[in-house]
Design a protein around this motif. Structure first.
Motif, PDB file in Angstrom:
ATOM      1  N   TYR A  51       0.817  -1.279  -0.039  1.00 16.82           N
ATOM      2  CA  TYR A  51       0.135   0.148  -0.298  1.00 16.82           C
ATOM      3  C   TYR A  51       0.872   1.242   0.144  1.00 16.82           C
ATOM      4  O   TYR A  51       0.574   2.251  -0.378  1.00 16.82           O
ATOM      5  CB  TYR A  51      -1.099  -0.117   1.263  1.00 16.82           C
ATOM      6  CG  TYR A  51      -0.562   0.590   2.391  1.00 16.82           C
ATOM      7  CD1 TYR A  51      -0.775   1.654   3.018  1.00 16.82           C
ATOM      8  CD2 TYR A  51       0.238  -0.419   3.356  1.00 16.82           C
ATOM      9  CE1 TYR A  51      -0.356   2.067   4.385  1.00 16.82           C
ATOM     10  CE2 TYR A  51       0.629   0.081   4.405  1.00 16.82           C
ATOM     11  CZ  TYR A  51       0.330   1.403   5.066  1.00 16.82           C
ATOM     12  OH  TYR A  51       1.021   1.589   6.109  1.00 16.82           O
ATOM     13  N   ARG A  54       3.590   3.515  -3.922  1.00 16.17           N
ATOM     14  CA  ARG A  54       2.918   4.408  -5.028  1.00 16.17           C
ATOM     15  C   ARG A  54       3.301   5.794  -4.832  1.00 16.17           C
ATOM     16  O   ARG A  54       3.860   6.192  -3.915  1.00 16.17           O
ATOM     17  CB  ARG A  54       1.474   4.351  -4.677  1.00 16.17           C
ATOM     18  CG  ARG A  54       1.045   4.810  -3.334  1.00 16.17           C
ATOM     19  CD  ARG A  54      -0.361   4.833  -2.789  1.00 16.17           C
ATOM     20  NE  ARG A  54      -1.181   3.362  -3.022  1.00 16.17           N
ATOM     21  CZ  ARG A  54      -1.902   2.932  -3.877  1.00 16.17           C
ATOM     22  NH1 ARG A  54      -2.207   3.637  -4.932  1.00 16.17           N
ATOM     23  NH2 ARG A  54      -2.396   1.718  -3.932  1.00 16.17           N
ATOM     24  N   VAL A  58      -0.248   8.427   1.305  1.00 10.64           N
ATOM     25  CA  VAL A  58      -0.838   7.472   1.947  1.00 10.64           C
ATOM     26  C   VAL A  58      -1.161   8.058   3.490  1.00 10.64           C
ATOM     27  O   VAL A  58      -0.401   8.044   3.950  1.00 10.64           O
ATOM     28  CB  VAL A  58      -0.679   6.030   2.154  1.00 10.64           C
ATOM     29  CG1 VAL A  58      -1.603   5.073   2.713  1.00 10.64           C
ATOM     30  CG2 VAL A  58      -0.469   5.440   0.453  1.00 10.64           C
ATOM     31  N   ARG A 120       4.836  -0.670   7.888  1.00 10.12           N
ATOM     32  CA  ARG A 120       3.731   0.412   7.949  1.00 10.12           C
ATOM     33  C   ARG A 120       4.660   1.823   8.258  1.00 10.12           C
ATOM     34  O   ARG A 120       5.666   1.916   8.926  1.00 10.12           O
ATOM     35  CB  ARG A 120       2.990   0.388   9.237  1.00 10.12           C
ATOM     36  CG  ARG A 120       1.928   1.622   9.403  1.00 10.12           C
ATOM     37  CD  ARG A 120       0.975   1.352  10.717  1.00 10.12           C
ATOM     38  NE  ARG A 120       0.133   2.384  10.901  1.00 10.12           N
ATOM     39  CZ  ARG A 120      -0.230   2.722  11.779  1.00 10.12           C
ATOM     40  NH1 ARG A 120      -0.370   2.040  12.839  1.00 10.12           N
ATOM     41  NH2 ARG A 120      -1.142   3.739  11.824  1.00 10.12           N
ATOM     42  N   ASP A 122       2.796   5.598   7.962  1.00 11.02           N
ATOM     43  CA  ASP A 122       1.780   6.463   7.550  1.00 11.02           C
ATOM     44  C   ASP A 122       1.326   7.228   8.759  1.00 11.02           C
ATOM     45  O   ASP A 122       1.810   7.048   9.917  1.00 11.02           O
ATOM     46  CB  ASP A 122       0.510   5.698   6.889  1.00 11.02           C
ATOM     47  CG  ASP A 122      -0.169   4.662   7.967  1.00 11.02           C
ATOM     48  OD1 ASP A 122       0.058   4.771   9.161  1.00 11.02           O
ATOM     49  OD2 ASP A 122      -0.533   3.614   7.347  1.00 11.02           O
TER      50      ASP A 122
END
Length: 188
Positions: A51, A54, A58, A120, A122
């Motif tokens: 995730y 990109r 995010v 993770r 974010d």
């Protein structure tokens, strides 16, 4: 022919209304400089949770949900940026060591290797940034010789609202990660 002209005009009109992207980058931050690291250190390209891989920034959008920050994007591929900034942070923290990234233009026999898996990285709805990563550091020439592993969970509040404050908190979390990795490279 007329129909193509109308479609082209509509497409141009749609492009004219889309906002210009705002580009962001993580920044290296100073830390305690202490000698004692390997002479040459190779930082392998960080692994990323899917995730995060990109161009859009995010954010957590709620329970079991993430959101993209519209026209706000990273200025370079996220894994490359993490590696570049972590290498700069490590260079500052380990005087006498040369740190190069696997993704860069150099290759050399390294006395130390750093591998990073980011699971993770974010901010939640309240602006709190969480960095969860696994780190492996190898010193010496043997594949398993001198390998240390560690899981790290770093969490910092953003100093304000908005993406610039979130990116600043992410840079601070990456600096704390560099402190931990530098300690592992020194043998601590």
């Amino acid at each position: 022919m007329r129909r193509r002209g109308l479609l082209a005009a509509l497409a141009l009109g749609a492009c004219a209304r889309s906002p210009e992207p705002r580009l962001f980058t993580l920044a290296p931050l100073p830390g305690e400089a202490r000698p004692g690291g390997p002479r040459t250190i190779e930082l392998r390209r960080p692994g990323l949770a899917g995730y995060l891989d990109r161009p859009e920034i995010v954010r957590a959008a709620g329970p079991y949900q993430v959101g993209l920050a519209g026209a706000e994007r990273w200025a370079e591929p996220f894994a490359d940026m993490l590696g570049r900034v972590l290498a700069e942070n490590l260079t500052q923290r380990l005087p006498g060591s040369t740190v190069f990234t696997e993704a860069g233009g150099l290759s050399a026999d390294a006395d130390g290797v750093v591998e990073l898996d980011v699971q993770r990285f974010d901010a939640d709805a309240a602006g709190r940034v969480t960095l969860l990563a696994q780190v492996a550091v190898r010193r010496g020439s043997g594949r398993r010789e001198g390998t240390r592993t560690r899981s790290l969970r770093l969490s910092l509040p953003a100093a304000g609202d908005g993406t610039p404050a979130m990116v600043a908190a992410m840079s601070a979390a990456l600096a704390q990660l560099a402190d931990a990795v530098a300690g592992m490279l020194r043998g601590g």
